[in-house]
Design a protein around this motif. Structure first.
Motif, short mmCIF file in Angstrom:
data_model
loop_
_atom_site.label_atom_id
_atom_site.label_comp_id
_atom_site.label_asym_id
_atom_site.label_seq_id
_atom_site.Cartn_x
_atom_site.Cartn_y
_atom_site.Cartn_z
N ILE A 70 0.81 -1.17 -0.13
CA ILE A 70 0.01 -0.09 0.03
C ILE A 70 0.89 1.15 0.06
N VAL A 71 1.75 1.23 0.85
CA VAL A 71 2.73 2.52 1.01
C VAL A 71 3.39 2.69 -0.41
N GLN A 72 4.10 1.54 -0.80
CA GLN A 72 4.71 1.70 -2.51
C GLN A 72 3.78 2.02 -3.28
N LEU A 73 2.48 1.81 -3.33
CA LEU A 73 1.56 2.19 -4.55
C LEU A 73 1.28 3.76 -4.38
N LEU A 74 0.97 4.08 -2.78
CA LEU A 74 0.64 5.54 -2.58
C LEU A 74 1.90 6.69 -2.96
N LYS A 75 2.95 6.29 -2.24
CA LYS A 75 4.11 6.86 -2.63
C LYS A 75 4.89 6.91 -4.17
N GLY A 76 4.80 5.81 -4.73
CA GLY A 76 5.33 5.92 -5.79
C GLY A 76 4.61 6.45 -7.15
N GLU A 77 3.25 6.18 -7.00
CA GLU A 77 2.36 6.83 -7.96
C GLU A 77 2.21 8.20 -7.74
N SER A 78 2.28 8.70 -6.37
CA SER A 78 2.06 10.12 -6.26
C SER A 78 3.20 10.90 -6.56
N SER A 79 4.52 10.64 -6.24
CA SER A 79 5.61 11.21 -6.83
C SER A 79 5.62 11.20 -8.19
N HIS A 80 5.48 10.19 -8.92
CA HIS A 80 5.62 10.23 -10.51
C HIS A 80 4.44 11.10 -11.13
N TRP A 81 3.07 11.25 -10.36
CA TRP A 81 2.28 12.42 -10.86
C TRP A 81 2.83 13.82 -10.57
N ILE A 82 3.23 13.91 -9.37
CA ILE A 82 3.75 15.30 -9.12
C ILE A 82 4.91 15.76 -9.80
N ASN A 83 5.99 14.83 -10.25
CA ASN A 83 6.89 15.28 -11.21
C ASN A 83 6.41 15.47 -12.68
N LYS A 84 5.42 14.41 -12.99
CA LYS A 84 4.89 14.59 -14.38
C LYS A 84 4.25 15.86 -14.62
N ASN A 85 3.61 16.49 -13.55
CA ASN A 85 2.89 17.52 -13.74
C ASN A 85 3.38 18.84 -13.30
N GLN A 86 4.84 18.78 -12.97
CA GLN A 86 5.61 19.67 -12.57
C GLN A 86 5.00 20.53 -11.51
N LEU A 87 4.75 19.98 -10.38
CA LEU A 87 4.16 20.64 -9.38
C LEU A 87 5.08 21.23 -8.37
N THR A 88 6.36 20.79 -8.42
CA THR A 88 7.29 21.42 -7.54
C THR A 88 8.62 21.84 -8.55
N LYS A 89 9.18 22.84 -8.00
CA LYS A 89 10.24 23.25 -8.82
C LYS A 89 11.48 22.34 -8.86
#
Length: 141
Positions: A70-89
């Motif tokens: 569960i932790v792997q799924l939540l963290k992995g997908e969310s970090s990918h999504w954050i980077n794909k959408n360039q939400l952080t500099k």
């Protein structure tokens, strides 16, 4: 039919505790995305919130689920999504480590309130202090 009700409070931080999630709007967007992703993956995410450098999740485990996955799924997908959408500099990532503790039925409302009030909580206390409290309270050595 099996009946299972196992709640787990999971806490994970950003890499090196960097305050990547430094605005309320960004946090709301990320928590909403994690909640939607969890639902798609069949993970019952009861409550999610956090602060600029960490995330709290209250999860009810299903019969075929384990905490690590569960932790792997939540963290992995969310970090990918954050980077794909360039939400952080900078390039975003979560730290590998995490806390996970069971929550009894009698403590659910208390844990929900604790998670819900992260903004207020962290005006008084840093994640470093909160981290040390978890270490001490749950006897992690």
């Amino acid at each position: 039919m099996s009946f299972i009700k196992i709640y787990v409070h999971i806490v994970f931080s950003t890499m090196n505790r960097n305050p990547y999630l430094n605005t309320v709007d960004l946090r709301i967007k990320v928590w909403k995305h994690i909640k939607e992703n969890a639902t798609e993956k069949g993970i019952f995410l009861d409550m999610i919130n956090g602060y600029s450098d960490h995330c709290h999740c209250l999860v009810s485990l299903g019969s075929n689920q384990n905490i690590e996955k569960i932790v792997q799924l939540l963290k992995g997908e969310s970090s990918h999504w954050i980077n794909k959408n360039q939400l952080t500099k900078d390039t975003f990532s979560w730290q590998d480590e995490y806390f996970a503790v069971s929550v009894s039925e009698s403590m659910l409302e208390s844990v929900r309130n604790y998670i819900k009030n992260q903004e207020k909580h962290h005006k008084r206390k840093s994640f470093t202090e909160e981290y040390q409290e978890f270490i001490d309270k749950y006897n992690f050595k």
